[in-house]
Design a protein around this motif. Structure first.
Motif, PDB file in Angstrom:
ATOM      1  N   ASP A   1      12.717   5.176  -1.089  1.00  0.00           N
ATOM      2  CA  ASP A   1      12.372   5.079  -2.511  1.00  0.00           C
ATOM      3  C   ASP A   1      13.038   3.913  -3.233  1.00  0.00           C
ATOM      4  OD1 ASP A   1      10.763   7.255  -2.262  1.00  0.00           O
ATOM      5  OD2 ASP A   1      12.221   8.687  -3.071  1.00  0.00           O
ATOM      6  N   ASP A   2      14.156   3.406  -2.680  1.00  0.00           N
ATOM      7  CA  ASP A   2      14.870   2.349  -3.391  1.00  0.00           C
ATOM      8  C   ASP A   2      14.572   0.957  -2.822  1.00  0.00           C
ATOM      9  OD1 ASP A   2      16.132   2.652  -0.979  1.00  0.00           O
ATOM     10  OD2 ASP A   2      18.171   2.466  -1.793  1.00  0.00           O
ATOM     11  N   SER A   3      13.558   0.857  -1.944  1.00  0.00           N
ATOM     12  CA  SER A   3      13.232  -0.460  -1.403  1.00  0.00           C
ATOM     13  C   SER A   3      12.456  -1.266  -2.444  1.00  0.00           C
ATOM     14  CB  SER A   3      12.411  -0.324  -0.118  1.00  0.00           C
ATOM     15  OG  SER A   3      11.074   0.008  -0.417  1.00  0.00           O
TER      16      SER A   3
ATOM     17  N   ARG B   1       5.944   0.160 -10.188  1.00  0.00           N
ATOM     18  CA  ARG B   1       5.745  -0.655 -11.393  1.00  0.00           C
ATOM     19  C   ARG B   1       4.328  -1.189 -11.509  1.00  0.00           C
ATOM     20  NH1 ARG B   1       9.959  -3.757 -10.155  1.00  0.00           N
ATOM     21  NH2 ARG B   1       8.636  -5.548  -9.728  1.00  0.00           N
ATOM     22  N   ARG B   2       3.795  -1.688 -10.411  1.00  0.00           N
ATOM     23  CA  ARG B   2       2.533  -2.425 -10.491  1.00  0.00           C
ATOM     24  C   ARG B   2       1.390  -1.776  -9.741  1.00  0.00           C
ATOM     25  NH1 ARG B   2       4.280  -8.324 -10.422  1.00  0.00           N
ATOM     26  NH2 ARG B   2       2.028  -8.697 -10.518  1.00  0.00           N
TER      27      ARG B   2
ATOM     28  N   ALA C   1       8.898  -0.223  -2.743  1.00  0.00           N
ATOM     29  CA  ALA C   1       8.730   1.051  -3.459  1.00  0.00           C
ATOM     30  C   ALA C   1       8.765   0.815  -4.964  1.00  0.00           C
ATOM     31  CB  ALA C   1       9.826   2.034  -3.050  1.00  0.00           C
ATOM     32  N   ARG C   2       9.703  -0.030  -5.398  1.00  0.00           N
ATOM     33  CA  ARG C   2       9.797  -0.328  -6.834  1.00  0.00           C
ATOM     34  C   ARG C   2       8.566  -1.091  -7.312  1.00  0.00           C
ATOM     35  NH1 ARG C   2      15.278  -1.463  -5.555  1.00  0.00           N
ATOM     36  NH2 ARG C   2      14.907  -3.693  -5.729  1.00  0.00           N
TER      37      ARG C   2
ATOM     38  N   VAL D   1       0.849  -1.199   0.000  1.00  0.00           N
ATOM     39  CA  VAL D   1       0.000   0.000   0.000  1.00  0.00           C
ATOM     40  C   VAL D   1       0.883   1.248   0.000  1.00  0.00           C
ATOM     41  CG1 VAL D   1      -1.851  -1.204   1.237  1.00  0.00           C
ATOM     42  CG2 VAL D   1      -0.186   0.124   2.535  1.00  0.00           C
ATOM     43  N   ARG D   2       0.335   2.341  -0.517  1.00  0.00           N
ATOM     44  CA  ARG D   2       1.098   3.601  -0.508  1.00  0.00           C
ATOM     45  C   ARG D   2       0.977   4.300   0.849  1.00  0.00           C
ATOM     46  NH1 ARG D   2       2.359   4.153  -5.853  1.00  0.00           N
ATOM     47  NH2 ARG D   2       0.765   3.483  -7.329  1.00  0.00           N
TER      48      ARG D   2
END
Ligand code: CO
Length: 136
Positions: free
Chosen positions: A65-67, A75-76, A70-71, A16-17
């Motif tokens: 952001d680089d976890s 992407r999805r 997060a990716r 979730v965001r």
């Protein structure tokens, strides 16, 4: 093999965001309570575990952001991220995957949240689903 290696669905993880919004939605809609919250630095996530009988819904949000989460979100979008299978012996279950040529994300079991021992199996080894083997 006579004894099944998987003993329970430990958790279903949903990326979730907004963790607070997701927790509130589950509480208001389903009356689901948070049993545990934890920031897992190694994975770059903050998670909340909601109790459902002997299993959990694990809401996961990225802390940087680089976890990987997060990716994934980039992407999805939000949605089902992985399924955690409870096992009596994480190393044995991971070895069973490797013995059949499956790709492990974690070469060896490592500490997870709640003091568990975990290992992730790559989706390519498991019909497109990211699997977490969870030993309590
Ligand atoms: Co998990």
């Amino acid at each position: 093999m006579t004894t099944p290696l998987l003993t329970e669905i430990d958790h279903v993880a949903i990326a979730v965001r907004d963790l607070e919004a997701a927790i509130a939605w589950y509480r208001v809609t389903f009356g689901a309570d948070v049993a545990h919250r934890e920031i897992v630095d190694h994975d770059g996530v903050e998670e909340a575990l909601l109790v459902v009988a002997d299993s959990f819904i694990q809401l996961v949000a990225a802390t940087r952001d680089d976890s990987p989460v997060a990716r994934y979100l980039e992407r999805r979008g939000e949605g089902l991220h992985h399924v955690g299978y409870r096992v009596a012996d994480c190393a044995a279950a991971l070895q069973a995957v490797k013995d059949r040529g499956g790709r492990a994300i974690d070469e060896h079991p490592r500490p997870g949240s709640r003091g568990t021992t975990v290992a992730f199996v790559h989706p390519s080894a498991a019909f497109g689903t990211l699997i977490e083997l969870v030993q309590e």
